[in-house]
Scaffold this active site. Structure first.
Site, PDB file in Angstrom:
ATOM      1  N   ILE A 150      -4.543  65.821 -61.026  1.00 43.57           N
ATOM      2  CA  ILE A 150      -4.492  66.951 -62.287  1.00 43.57           C
ATOM      3  C   ILE A 150      -4.166  66.582 -63.491  1.00 43.57           C
ATOM      4  CG2 ILE A 150      -3.532  69.253 -62.833  1.00 43.57           C
ATOM      5  CD1 ILE A 150      -5.127  68.984 -60.101  1.00 43.57           C
ATOM      6  N   GLU A 190     -17.537  72.114 -69.758  1.00 39.11           N
ATOM      7  CA  GLU A 190     -16.832  71.330 -69.382  1.00 39.11           C
ATOM      8  C   GLU A 190     -17.620  69.913 -69.450  1.00 39.11           C
ATOM      9  OE1 GLU A 190     -14.051  69.568 -65.575  1.00 39.11           O
ATOM     10  OE2 GLU A 190     -14.372  71.639 -65.635  1.00 39.11           O
ATOM     11  N   ARG A 191     -18.793  69.750 -68.879  1.00 39.27           N
ATOM     12  CA  ARG A 191     -19.588  68.774 -68.618  1.00 39.27           C
ATOM     13  C   ARG A 191     -20.088  68.434 -69.821  1.00 39.27           C
ATOM     14  NH1 ARG A 191     -21.583  71.372 -62.892  1.00 39.27           N
ATOM     15  NH2 ARG A 191     -20.051  70.594 -61.791  1.00 39.27           N
ATOM     16  N   LEU A 209     -20.246  40.473 -73.827  1.00 40.32           N
ATOM     17  CA  LEU A 209     -20.543  39.803 -74.920  1.00 40.32           C
ATOM     18  C   LEU A 209     -19.160  39.572 -75.470  1.00 40.32           C
ATOM     19  CD1 LEU A 209     -23.271  42.068 -76.359  1.00 40.32           C
ATOM     20  CD2 LEU A 209     -23.543  39.780 -75.685  1.00 40.32           C
ATOM     21  N   ASN A 264     -21.564  62.279 -60.376  1.00 42.64           N
ATOM     22  CA  ASN A 264     -22.532  62.332 -60.757  1.00 42.64           C
ATOM     23  C   ASN A 264     -23.548  62.464 -59.605  1.00 42.64           C
ATOM     24  OD1 ASN A 264     -21.715  61.601 -63.240  1.00 42.64           O
ATOM     25  ND2 ASN A 264     -22.635  59.689 -63.562  1.00 42.64           N
TER      26      ASN A 264
END
Length: 378
Positions: A158, A243-244, A338, A367
């Site tokens: 949380i 939210e996303r 890099l 995802n």
């Protein structure tokens, strides 16, 4: 590069003030907060005074009634500086809307001004040890007993959990009804039976207080129910696109920052008598990163525009979250490479950003779940 056109002069003035605030009040202390496992509690009060919390809340509840672009500015600047410990967006853009949209007038007047000022820190308790992206699998229960609900269960992972003064708890009011048996409750810290567990030690986001929460016969007034009993899952689905989008905004800003750090580093760092940036492999990698980040920026800004118009749908938000967080992780991995050995040193921002980024593909719905949502819409 394609210019951004969504933000007006007022937004950019606000961006300048946010950046200055963060550079003064957060950047010098974030390394210590990583050791502490949480940011300084006073940062919330200072952020509230600076107008960085819940800017979209109507004036009658203490807010500025601003558009979502002000929230976007805060998200982007926090991510650009790698200040992953600051949980302002979850508080402002995820928790506060539930209270604003589903809370009674009494609850809104009681809590929203305190969220705006930073007097109260908030969290939302969805995830359980046995239920992550599958919100229908929640085991925490809330049983009506007279004028009170009795809550039992536990939550984990949380965000803002350790500092939280107020938590939205996702619980089953009718365990046999599946998704339709889910409800949302406001629970204050200090309520008898509500305990906070240890701060969880994570791979990244070390300054973000992430905790376990436990509920044993926690009694809350019936009035602390948000909206209607059994409508919790529907409310969660309605709020998840924003939210996303917040996750995507942070992901792109982080990728853009990593690109700039890497451009600066490869121009300064020398190997075999010339700058790293003069090697064709470096130049081609940077060209690829810059192109993909630009593609991501255009897509995210278009989603942001759709959201401002109330048109961002669930599948598009899922596309935005999944693609940008995959891109963020890809970009940061290339940028660490890099940087060479220095890219693996915690003192370098690219190393911390790389570690912080990994969870982005997991929270707000993994995802894989995003792809399932997209697939169902096709």
């Amino acid at each position: 590069m394609i210019p951004r056109t969504l933000f007006g002069s007022d937004h950019e003035l606000f961006r300048d003030s946010v950046r200055k605030f963060l550079e003064q009040e957060a950047v010098p202390f974030h390394h210590q907060w990583e050791k502490d496992g949480h940011v300084d509690r006073q940062l919330w009060n200072k952020g509230g005074a600076a107008g960085m919390l819940c800017s979209h809340i109507p004036e009658e509840y203490g807010g500025m009634d601003a558009d979502f672009l002000y929230s976007a500015v805060v998200i982007e600047e926090i991510s650009r500086l790698g200040l992953s410990g600051i949980g302002f967006s979850l508080h402002s853009d995820i928790v506060a809307p539930y209270i604003l949209h589903y809370g009674s007038e009494e609850l809104k007047h009681k809590y929203l001004p305190k969220l705006v000022s930073g007097e109260m820190v908030t969290a939302i308790a969805m995830t359980e040890p046995g239920a992550g992206s599958d919100l229908q699998g929640v085991k925490t229960t809330a049983v009506l007993d007279g004028d009170e609900y009795v809550i039992n269960g536990s939550k984990t992972f949380i965000t803002n959990g350790y500092l939280a003064d107020l938590v939205i708890v996702v619980a089953k009011t009718d365990p046999k009804a599946g998704a339709k048996g889910t409800s949302l409750f406001l629970v204050e810290a200090g309520t008898p039976g509500f305990a906070k567990g240890k701060r969880l030690e994570k791979v990244g986001m070390k300054a973000q207080d992430t905790s376990e929460l436990f509920f044993q016969d926690v009694r809350v007034p019936k009035a602390n129910l948000l909206g209607q009993a059994g409508m919790g899952f529907a409310y969660l689905m309605q709020e998840l696109p924003q939210e996303r989008l917040t996750v995507a905004l942070g992901a792109l800003a982080s990728a853009e920052a990593a690109l700039q750090w890497t451009l600066d580093y490869t121009r300064e760092r020398k190997a075999f008598g010339k700058a790293i940036s003069d090697f064709q492999n470096t130049r081609f990698k940077l060209a690829e990163i810059a192109t993909e980040v630009q593609i991501g920026r255009v897509f995210v800004d278009r989603c942001l525009e759709q959201h401002l118009q109330g048109k961002l749908d669930v599948p598009t938000a899922a596309m935005c979250k999944y693609w940008t967080t995959d891109l963020q992780c890809k970009v940061l991995d290339e940028c660490v490479q890099l940087h060479g050995g220095y890219g693996y040193m915690w003192e370098y921002p690219v190393a911390r950003a790389w570690a912080d980024a990994r969870v982005q593909r997991i929270y707000a719905g993994t995802n894989e779940i995003m792809k399932e949502i997209i697939a169902r819409s096709l």
